[in-house]
Design a protein around this motif. Structure first.
Motif, PDB file in Angstrom:
ATOM      1  N   ARG A  57     -42.048  62.206  86.343  1.00  0.00           N
ATOM      2  CA  ARG A  57     -43.448  62.175  86.036  1.00  0.00           C
ATOM      3  C   ARG A  57     -44.263  63.224  87.351  1.00  0.00           C
ATOM      4  O   ARG A  57     -43.634  63.016  88.541  1.00  0.00           O
ATOM      5  CB  ARG A  57     -44.058  60.688  86.444  1.00  0.00           C
ATOM      6  N   PHE A  97     -43.968  50.183  80.355  1.00  0.00           N
ATOM      7  CA  PHE A  97     -45.390  50.511  80.897  1.00  0.00           C
ATOM      8  C   PHE A  97     -45.530  51.848  81.443  1.00  0.00           C
ATOM      9  O   PHE A  97     -44.465  52.336  82.145  1.00  0.00           O
ATOM     10  CB  PHE A  97     -45.566  49.590  82.167  1.00  0.00           C
ATOM     11  N   GLU A 156     -47.635  55.038  83.144  1.00  0.00           N
ATOM     12  CA  GLU A 156     -48.206  55.125  84.196  1.00  0.00           C
ATOM     13  C   GLU A 156     -49.370  56.122  83.967  1.00  0.00           C
ATOM     14  O   GLU A 156     -49.223  57.158  83.701  1.00  0.00           O
ATOM     15  CB  GLU A 156     -47.642  55.620  85.426  1.00  0.00           C
ATOM     16  N   THR A 180     -53.034  53.511  87.365  1.00  0.00           N
ATOM     17  CA  THR A 180     -52.795  51.963  86.768  1.00  0.00           C
ATOM     18  C   THR A 180     -51.557  52.207  85.609  1.00  0.00           C
ATOM     19  O   THR A 180     -51.127  53.305  85.181  1.00  0.00           O
ATOM     20  CB  THR A 180     -53.803  51.573  86.112  1.00  0.00           C
ATOM     21  N   SER A 181     -50.930  50.997  85.429  1.00  0.00           N
ATOM     22  CA  SER A 181     -49.770  51.395  84.382  1.00  0.00           C
ATOM     23  C   SER A 181     -50.097  50.229  83.054  1.00  0.00           C
ATOM     24  O   SER A 181     -50.727  49.151  83.539  1.00  0.00           O
ATOM     25  CB  SER A 181     -48.460  50.796  85.015  1.00  0.00           C
TER      26      SER A 181
END
Length: 317
Positions: free
Chosen positions: A147, A291, A293, A298-299
């Motif tokens: 990421r 989940f 990101e 937030t996730s």
């Protein structure tokens, strides 16, 4: 070895001679020899596809702006199908990888596509189109996934590892009823429903395991689930030189029945000639244990969607 010969004459009309040689029948008619060997059955069908597309953009002193870039996407599909008497065994391997390079970025080379899918199914016939089958479905990726983000006040991008080889890896074993039909020579549809399915999520990367990524218990490397699954595979020729292949896999854990893991892969191939093809590839994934990101930090759970349009070399073999 000459085992026998028979000649018949009637009113000067020559009838066929029949000769038996090592079990094969040869017919002699006049000056012609007609050979009729017994056809050997073919139990295996094997083949595959390789595709490669490359895009390059080179800019020097370009007033309109932009960036030089290089993008490559490649894929390999292999299959081997066995059918004899009341038994079938179908196996397929799909590997895809792609990357993009922009030389003036902090991390110049970034992957755009990376997946490994292996599916093998063995079945025994119950009726002409219905089988009792066992299937193994294994999925992962080949290289690290990152990421990319830019911290507040920083002028340089940073990255962190969010996935890797067998992090995650998904192994699913299922036994159930398999409906399978062949429409034309190569067009096939297969669907298997299994109330007896085991699904294993593997996370071998230490940092991801400690974080409890992909639904594993923090510090654990494997998460085991039992549930029900439905899988289907479609291979259809829509029109001349246009082919559609799709694989769908649905899994629901008995503990949270109704919350379904979805894996859908679709490839639409449009062949220009023997070597040039256009491919539209779509991958859709949803897993409540994964989940994502978001940009705000937030996730949350989300549908993962990948869409690729490639124009390049495509070779069937």
């Amino acid at each position: 070895m000459l085992l026998g010969t028979q000649v018949a004459w009637a009113q000067d009309v020559i009838k066929a001679d029949t000769v038996f040689i090592d079990g094969d029948t040869l017919v002699v008619l006049g000056d012609s020899l007609i050979v009729t060997p017994e056809e050997k059955p073919v139990y295996w069908q094997q083949g595959g596809n390789f595709n490669l597309s490359v895009q390059q953009v080179s800019l020097t002193n370009w007033a309109a702006g932009g960036q030089s870039s290089l993008a490559l996407n490649t894929g390999l599909t292999l299959f081997a199908n066995y059918e004899k008497d009341d038994r079938i065994w179908d196996t397929k391997l799909t590997i895809n990888y792609g990357f993009m390079r922009q030389s003036d970025r902090a991390f110049a080379t970034r992957k755009t596509n990376d997946n490994f899918v292996f599916i093998s199914k063995y079945g025994r016939e119950l009726t002409p189109k219905l089988y009792l089958s066992t299937q193994i479905d294994a999925r992962t990726q080949l290289l690290k996934g990152y990421r990319y983000f830019r911290p507040a006040g920083s002028e340089r991008e940073q990255r962190n590892v969010i996935s890797d080889l067998l992090s995650p890896g998904y192994i699913q074993s299922s036994t159930g009823l398999n409906y399978q039909k062949t429409f034309r020579e190569k067009d096939r549809f297969s669907a298997i429903i299994s109330p007896f399915t085991g699904r294993f999520t593997v996370v071998l990367d230490d940092s991801l395991s400690r974080a409890g990524a992909f639904g594993v218990i923090p510090g654990e490397r494997v998460r085991a689930e039992a549930g029900i699954s439905i899988s289907s595979s479609t291979n259809l020729t829509l029109m001349e030189n246009v082919n559609w292949r799709a694989d769908l896999n649905l899994f629901s854990n008995y503990e949270t029945l109704g919350n379904t893991v979805v894996n859908f892969n679709s490839i639409l191939s449009m062949r220009v000639n023997r070597f040039i093809t256009t491919r539209i590839e779509t991958v859709l994934i949803y897993d409540e244990n994964v989940f994502i990101e978001m940009e705000d930090g937030t996730s949350s759970r989300a549908i993962q969607l990948q869409n690729l349009i490639n124009f390049g070399i495509g070779i069937d073999f």
